[in-house]
Design a protein around this motif. Structure first.
Motif, PDB file in Angstrom:
ATOM      1  N   VAL A  11     -32.259  -7.023 -27.079  1.00  0.00           N
ATOM      2  CA  VAL A  11     -32.335  -5.591 -27.355  1.00  0.00           C
ATOM      3  C   VAL A  11     -30.918  -5.064 -27.544  1.00  0.00           C
ATOM      4  O   VAL A  11     -30.043  -5.298 -26.709  1.00  0.00           O
ATOM      5  CB  VAL A  11     -33.018  -4.820 -26.200  1.00  0.00           C
ATOM      6  N   GLY A  12     -30.708  -4.387 -28.656  1.00  0.00           N
ATOM      7  CA  GLY A  12     -29.409  -3.783 -28.921  1.00  0.00           C
ATOM      8  C   GLY A  12     -29.203  -3.590 -30.404  1.00  0.00           C
ATOM      9  O   GLY A  12     -29.830  -4.253 -31.226  1.00  0.00           O
ATOM     10  N   ILE A  41     -35.533  -9.204 -32.202  1.00  0.00           N
ATOM     11  CA  ILE A  41     -34.357  -8.380 -31.947  1.00  0.00           C
ATOM     12  C   ILE A  41     -34.801  -6.934 -32.105  1.00  0.00           C
ATOM     13  O   ILE A  41     -35.165  -6.505 -33.202  1.00  0.00           O
ATOM     14  CB  ILE A  41     -33.205  -8.684 -32.920  1.00  0.00           C
ATOM     15  N   ILE A  42     -34.784  -6.202 -31.002  1.00  0.00           N
ATOM     16  CA  ILE A  42     -35.170  -4.792 -31.038  1.00  0.00           C
ATOM     17  C   ILE A  42     -33.899  -3.958 -31.101  1.00  0.00           C
ATOM     18  O   ILE A  42     -33.018  -4.088 -30.255  1.00  0.00           O
ATOM     19  CB  ILE A  42     -35.991  -4.402 -29.788  1.00  0.00           C
ATOM     20  N   GLY A  43     -33.791  -3.115 -32.114  1.00  0.00           N
ATOM     21  CA  GLY A  43     -32.628  -2.255 -32.228  1.00  0.00           C
ATOM     22  C   GLY A  43     -32.478  -1.630 -33.598  1.00  0.00           C
ATOM     23  O   GLY A  43     -32.180  -0.462 -33.710  1.00  0.00           O
ATOM     24  N   ASP A  44     -32.667  -2.417 -34.659  1.00  0.00           N
ATOM     25  CA  ASP A  44     -32.560  -1.871 -36.012  1.00  0.00           C
ATOM     26  C   ASP A  44     -33.171  -2.876 -36.978  1.00  0.00           C
ATOM     27  O   ASP A  44     -32.660  -3.968 -37.160  1.00  0.00           O
ATOM     28  CB  ASP A  44     -31.102  -1.615 -36.391  1.00  0.00           C
ATOM     29  N   GLU A  72     -40.948   1.907 -22.758  1.00  0.00           N
ATOM     30  CA  GLU A  72     -42.177   1.262 -22.278  1.00  0.00           C
ATOM     31  C   GLU A  72     -42.497   0.025 -23.121  1.00  0.00           C
ATOM     32  O   GLU A  72     -42.821  -1.039 -22.583  1.00  0.00           O
ATOM     33  CB  GLU A  72     -43.344   2.250 -22.320  1.00  0.00           C
ATOM     34  N   TYR A  73     -42.382   0.152 -24.430  1.00  0.00           N
ATOM     35  CA  TYR A  73     -42.637  -0.987 -25.325  1.00  0.00           C
ATOM     36  C   TYR A  73     -41.631  -2.105 -25.058  1.00  0.00           C
ATOM     37  O   TYR A  73     -41.996  -3.280 -24.962  1.00  0.00           O
ATOM     38  CB  TYR A  73     -42.556  -0.548 -26.792  1.00  0.00           C
ATOM     39  N   ILE A  74     -40.357  -1.735 -24.951  1.00  0.00           N
ATOM     40  CA  ILE A  74     -39.303  -2.727 -24.712  1.00  0.00           C
ATOM     41  C   ILE A  74     -39.557  -3.460 -23.397  1.00  0.00           C
ATOM     42  O   ILE A  74     -39.492  -4.690 -23.336  1.00  0.00           O
ATOM     43  CB  ILE A  74     -37.911  -2.054 -24.724  1.00  0.00           C
ATOM     44  N   THR A  99     -32.868  -5.210 -16.607  1.00  0.00           N
ATOM     45  CA  THR A  99     -34.305  -4.970 -16.765  1.00  0.00           C
ATOM     46  C   THR A  99     -35.062  -6.292 -16.801  1.00  0.00           C
ATOM     47  O   THR A  99     -36.083  -6.446 -16.139  1.00  0.00           O
ATOM     48  CB  THR A  99     -34.579  -4.164 -18.060  1.00  0.00           C
ATOM     49  N   ALA A 100     -34.549  -7.248 -17.575  1.00  0.00           N
ATOM     50  CA  ALA A 100     -35.205  -8.554 -17.681  1.00  0.00           C
ATOM     51  C   ALA A 100     -35.288  -9.223 -16.313  1.00  0.00           C
ATOM     52  O   ALA A 100     -36.342  -9.754 -15.934  1.00  0.00           O
ATOM     53  CB  ALA A 100     -34.461  -9.447 -18.669  1.00  0.00           C
ATOM     54  N   ILE A 101     -34.204  -9.180 -15.567  1.00  0.00           N
ATOM     55  CA  ILE A 101     -34.216  -9.777 -14.227  1.00  0.00           C
ATOM     56  C   ILE A 101     -35.249  -9.073 -13.356  1.00  0.00           C
ATOM     57  O   ILE A 101     -36.030  -9.718 -12.665  1.00  0.00           O
ATOM     58  CB  ILE A 101     -32.815  -9.715 -13.592  1.00  0.00           C
ATOM     59  N   GLY A 102     -35.257  -7.737 -13.409  1.00  0.00           N
ATOM     60  CA  GLY A 102     -36.217  -6.956 -12.633  1.00  0.00           C
ATOM     61  C   GLY A 102     -37.662  -7.237 -13.010  1.00  0.00           C
ATOM     62  O   GLY A 102     -38.564  -7.146 -12.182  1.00  0.00           O
ATOM     63  N   LEU A 103     -37.881  -7.608 -14.280  1.00  0.00           N
ATOM     64  CA  LEU A 103     -39.225  -7.925 -14.753  1.00  0.00           C
ATOM     65  C   LEU A 103     -39.531  -9.425 -14.657  1.00  0.00           C
ATOM     66  O   LEU A 103     -40.548  -9.887 -15.146  1.00  0.00           O
ATOM     67  CB  LEU A 103     -39.397  -7.447 -16.206  1.00  0.00           C
ATOM     68  N   GLU A 104     -38.608 -10.145 -14.035  1.00  0.00           N
ATOM     69  CA  GLU A 104     -38.744 -11.580 -13.787  1.00  0.00           C
ATOM     70  C   GLU A 104     -38.850 -12.405 -15.069  1.00  0.00           C
ATOM     71  O   GLU A 104     -39.660 -13.316 -15.191  1.00  0.00           O
ATOM     72  CB  GLU A 104     -39.895 -11.866 -12.819  1.00  0.00           C
ATOM     73  N   THR A 105     -37.966 -12.067 -16.010  1.00  0.00           N
ATOM     74  CA  THR A 105     -37.811 -12.839 -17.239  1.00  0.00           C
ATOM     75  C   THR A 105     -36.479 -13.566 -17.146  1.00  0.00           C
ATOM     76  O   THR A 105     -35.462 -12.965 -16.777  1.00  0.00           O
ATOM     77  CB  THR A 105     -37.835 -11.919 -18.471  1.00  0.00           C
ATOM     78  N   ILE A 106     -36.470 -14.832 -17.460  1.00  0.00           N
ATOM     79  CA  ILE A 106     -35.236 -15.622 -17.394  1.00  0.00           C
ATOM     80  C   ILE A 106     -34.239 -15.088 -18.414  1.00  0.00           C
ATOM     81  O   ILE A 106     -34.608 -14.715 -19.529  1.00  0.00           O
ATOM     82  CB  ILE A 106     -35.534 -17.112 -17.626  1.00  0.00           C
TER      83      ILE A 106
END
Length: 170
Positions: A11-12, A41-44, A72-74, A99-106
Motif C-alpha cells: 500500500v502506497g 499495489i493499492i495507491g494509484d 476498511e477495504y485496505i 497494520t499488517a502486523i496487527g492483522l497478523e499478516t507476515i
C-alpha cells in the motif's frame, strides 16, 4: 474476494521511494520460478511507469494496480493476504506495516529507516537489503514454503513485539 494461491499486497503511492520497480522485478523472478501468486499495489492505478513495467515484464496476470481505497477495504485486503511487502528505498516503517502486523499478516520489508526495531528477520518478519529484487523474490519463495506452524509463530511473535513496543511508547 478472489483468493490466489499466494497473495502479496503493498500500500502506497507509486513514488520512487516505495521501490515498486524492485517489487515488480521480483515478481518477474517469481513468475519464472513458477510460483502461483498475485501482487496487489493499492495507491494509484494510473501510474504509467508501473503500467509499462508490468507490461514489459509480462506480469499483467500476476500484478494488479489499484486506486485509492477505503481504510476498511485496505485492512480487509491486508488481513487476507499471505504477505505484506514493503520495498521502500528511503522511508522507514509505514503505518501499513504496523497494520499488517496487527492483522497478523507476515511482513517482508527492506532494511530501511529503523524497521529492525520491530521486524527481526525470521522471527517477527523478514528483512532484505534495499534495491535487491533477487533477495525479495528469494525471501517470498522461502516464506511461501514455510510450514503453517512456523508462519503462525512468526505472526504471533510480530504481534507480541508490536504490543510490547506500543506499551513502551506510552
Amino acid at each position: 474476494m478472489e483468493k490466489f494461491n499466494f497473495e502479496i499486497i503493498s500500500v502506497g503511492k507509486p513514488l520512487w521511494e516505495n521501490g515498486y520497480v524492485y517489487a515488480l522485478d521480483a515478481c518477474k523472478i517469481l513468475k519464472e520460478a513458477g510460483l502461483p501468486f498475485h501482487y496487489f499495489i493499492i495507491g494509484d492505478s494510473h501510474d504509467i511507469e508501473l503500467q509499462y513495467q508490468i507490461n514489459d515484464l509480462e506480469l499483467t496476470d500476476q500484478v494488479t494496480l489499484m486506486g485509492q481505497k477505503s481504510l476498511e477495504y485496505i485492512n480487509d485486503k491486508i488481513q487476507y493476504a499471505n504477505l505484506y511487502l514493503q520495498t521502500s528505498v528511503k522511508n522507514g516503517i509505514n503505518k501499513f506495516v504496523l497494520t499488517a502486523i496487527g492483522l497478523e499478516t507476515i511482513v517482508l520489508t527492506t532494511d530501511c529507516g529503523g524497521v529492525d526495531e520491530i521486524i527481526l528477520h525470521g522471527k517477527t518478519g523478514f528483512i532484505v537489503p534495499i534495491r535487491n529484487a533477487k533477495l525479495i523474490a528469494k525471501s517470498i519463495i522461502e516464506i511461501q514454503n514455510l510450514s503453517e506452524e512456523i508462519k503462525s509463530e512468526i505472526r504471533h511473535e510480530a504481534l507480541k513485539t508490536l504490543k510490547s513496543q506500543n506499551k513502551q511508547s506510552r
